[in-house]
Design an enzyme around this catalytic site. Structure first.
Site, PDB file in Angstrom:
ATOM      1  N   ILE A 184       2.201 -17.832   5.265  1.00  0.00           N
ATOM      2  CA  ILE A 184       2.127 -18.928   6.228  1.00  0.00           C
ATOM      3  C   ILE A 184       1.544 -20.181   5.566  1.00  0.00           C
ATOM      4  CG2 ILE A 184       1.089 -19.670   8.417  1.00  0.00           C
ATOM      5  CD1 ILE A 184       1.106 -16.602   9.181  1.00  0.00           C
ATOM      6  N   ARG A 239      -4.315  -2.327  -8.040  1.00  0.00           N
ATOM      7  CA  ARG A 239      -5.001  -3.019  -6.963  1.00  0.00           C
ATOM      8  C   ARG A 239      -5.713  -1.973  -6.105  1.00  0.00           C
ATOM      9  NH1 ARG A 239      -2.802  -5.396  -1.334  1.00  0.00           N
ATOM     10  NH2 ARG A 239      -4.694  -6.526  -0.828  1.00  0.00           N
ATOM     11  N   ASN A 282       4.159 -21.827   3.361  1.00  0.00           N
ATOM     12  CA  ASN A 282       5.470 -22.209   3.905  1.00  0.00           C
ATOM     13  C   ASN A 282       5.464 -22.959   5.229  1.00  0.00           C
ATOM     14  OD1 ASN A 282       7.134 -20.908   1.847  1.00  0.00           O
ATOM     15  ND2 ASN A 282       6.223 -19.029   2.639  1.00  0.00           N
ATOM     16  N   GLY A 324      -2.124 -10.957   7.050  1.00  0.00           N
ATOM     17  CA  GLY A 324      -3.582 -10.960   7.166  1.00  0.00           C
ATOM     18  C   GLY A 324      -4.043 -12.347   6.752  1.00  0.00           C
ATOM     19  N   GLU A 345      -1.284 -12.549  -6.903  1.00  0.00           N
ATOM     20  CA  GLU A 345      -2.325 -11.536  -7.076  1.00  0.00           C
ATOM     21  C   GLU A 345      -2.010 -10.618  -8.254  1.00  0.00           C
ATOM     22  OE1 GLU A 345      -1.824 -11.147  -2.738  1.00  0.00           O
ATOM     23  OE2 GLU A 345      -3.845 -10.320  -2.768  1.00  0.00           O
ATOM     24  N   ARG A 394      -3.877  -8.679  14.172  1.00  0.00           N
ATOM     25  CA  ARG A 394      -5.326  -8.412  14.254  1.00  0.00           C
ATOM     26  C   ARG A 394      -6.033  -9.509  15.035  1.00  0.00           C
ATOM     27  NH1 ARG A 394      -6.262  -7.507   7.926  1.00  0.00           N
ATOM     28  NH2 ARG A 394      -4.020  -7.413   7.713  1.00  0.00           N
ATOM     29  N   HIS A 452      -9.043 -10.022   0.203  1.00  0.00           N
ATOM     30  CA  HIS A 452      -8.146 -11.027  -0.424  1.00  0.00           C
ATOM     31  C   HIS A 452      -8.806 -11.698  -1.630  1.00  0.00           C
ATOM     32  CE1 HIS A 452      -6.066 -11.714   3.738  1.00  0.00           C
ATOM     33  NE2 HIS A 452      -5.380 -10.830   3.030  1.00  0.00           N
ATOM     34  N   ASN A 490       0.485  -1.451  -6.975  1.00  0.00           N
ATOM     35  CA  ASN A 490      -0.172  -1.621  -5.686  1.00  0.00           C
ATOM     36  C   ASN A 490       0.399  -0.578  -4.731  1.00  0.00           C
ATOM     37  OD1 ASN A 490      -1.184  -2.460  -3.254  1.00  0.00           O
ATOM     38  ND2 ASN A 490      -0.365  -4.542  -3.340  1.00  0.00           N
TER      39      ASN A 490
END
Ligand code: AMP
Length: 398
Positions: free
Chosen positions: A333, A91, A336, A212, A385, A241, A180, A7
């Site tokens: 997030i 990726r 966790n 993201g 991923e 963002r 994603h 990646n």
């Protein structure tokens, strides 16, 4: 069969070597500061100390060459020679309209990836550089590209078409692509497996919430809508963002407030989200610290906005799916932050979502966090991923 997953970012290379016979992670590494002073490679192997290489790496080819050396290193490596690598899975962020599946690398694919650079310049360019570097270093090893957009190739036109002049879509490919995808695909398949259900039979809302963030509606294992759009700027609020805003704000910023279009882009991509609201940090841990321990009101507001955007997106996708069987939380997030999961799901009891507060304390592991009698099941599923990319690569070889 051992598969190397690569990646490439603009100044970084992440890699993992996975043994597909048992899905074991043999080694994972990160090269940072590629092409800038202070290049550093860190490789981790379970049960061993970190292996660090600090030498100048002027480009991605040098970085990948050092990664390969680290993998075959006599004392710190995990394989005897590069011949043990059966394939490389790359990726790639944007696969445009053409690729709704992973593909093996050939000249036609490389030409198309070039065409897609304009759709995601920050991401696709380093991805291409990474593939070229691997081709030069491992000319005989087959390679696959696995696109972030591919999983969303099943969206119906009503979901991916913007209500804009149709020729903008036809001539310029302006439509929702979604991102994603590899993560949404992985967690949706995993949750069906954990539940012992056939994925064909369930409606899933997948919440990938990290730096993201994107939410995806998945029916029968297929993406039918997702919150990110033409670019990864759309959808829910994120670390830096903005997510969806009234598009007229952009004209206002340019015409009335004198911003250049590059400045607007910088604001929306890098200076908005929870960072923009609070001026504290883009990291939700810092915002939680400020809100819970220091009673910082603007941090509380940022958390509130962050969760509210996701809650309303879940509501929208429950409507799109015609009912939901399971909600999945994943990424930094989602996996966790149990407080964020509470905030997001609070008020959705009418839909049949009932969180078990004890179970919800889990961090970073597979867990059912809804009550036994909750109509909608809620799970935490850590994303992977790289494993998904390795599986897709293996499947293409077969
Ligand atoms: P990712 O992009 O998936 O790597 O997620 C990275 C983000 O996860 C970080 O920026 C943090 O904001 C967030 N994160 C990780 N652990 C926690 C936590 N315990 N509470 C809140 N946010 C977290």
């Amino acid at each position: 069969m051992k598969i190397l997953v690569i990646n490439c970012g603009s100044s970084s290379v992440k890699y993992q070597l996975i043994d597909m016979s048992n899905e074991d992670l043999l080694a994972q590494g990160l090269v940072e500061r590629v092409g800038i002073d202070g290049s550093i490679l860190t490789q981790k192997v379970k049960g061993r100390d970190k292996y660090i290489v600090q030498v100048p790496m002027k480009d991605h080819k040098e970085a990948i060459s050092h990664a390969l050396n680290a993998l075959v290193d006599k004392t710190n490596g995990v394989i005897k020679s590069m011949d043990e690598i059966s394939a490389v899975g790359h990726r790639v962020v944007h696969g445009g309209e053409k690729y709704s599946q992973s593909v093996l690398v050939n000249d036609e694919v490389m030409d198309y990836l070039e065409e897609c650079v304009k759709l995601a310049p920050l991401h696709n360019r380093p991805n291409i550089i990474g593939i070229e570097a691997c081709k030069a270093l491992m000319p005989r090893i087959p390679m696959a590209v696995v696109f972030d957009t591919a999983f969303h190739g099943t969206m119906p036109k009503r979901a991916y078409l913007y209500p804009l002049p149709y020729e903008l879509y036809e001539k310029h490919g302006i439509r929702k692509y979604g991102f994603h995808g590899t993560s949404h695909k992985y967690v949706s398949q995993k949750v069906a497996q954990v539940m012992g259900k056939n994925i064909e039979d369930i409606n899933i809302i997948s919440c990938h919430i990290g730096n993201g963030a994107s939410i995806t509606a998945i029916k029968g294992g297929k993406s039918i809508d997702t919150s990110m759009g033409f670019t990864p700027l759309d959808g829910v609020a994120m670390g830096t963002r903005s997510g969806s805003i009234d598009p007229a704000i952009i004209m206002y910023l340019v015409k009335e407030l004198g911003y250049t279009i590059d400045e607007v882009s910088e604001i929306l991509n890098k200076k908005s989200g929870v960072l923009g609201i609070t001026s504290i940090s883009s990291d939700l841990r810092d915002i939680k610290e400020a809100a819970y321990n220091n009673e910082n009101e603007i941090a509380k507001l940022a958390l509130d906005i962050f969760s509210y955007k996701i809650k309303t997106q879940i509501g929208a996708y429950a409507a799109a799916l015609g009912g939901v069987d399971v909600i999945v939380f994943t990424a930094g997030i989602g996996e966790n932050s149990f407080e964020t999961r509470i905030d997001i799901l609070e008020g959705l009891e009418y839909m049949g979502v009932h969180l078990n507060k004890e179970r919800n304390k889990v961090m970073g592991e597979i867990a059912l966090i809804s009550t036994d009698d909750s109509k909608v099941k809620v799970y935490v599923i850590p994303t992977n991923e790289e494993l998904m990319i390795a599986k897709e690569t293996r499947d293409l070889l077969h």
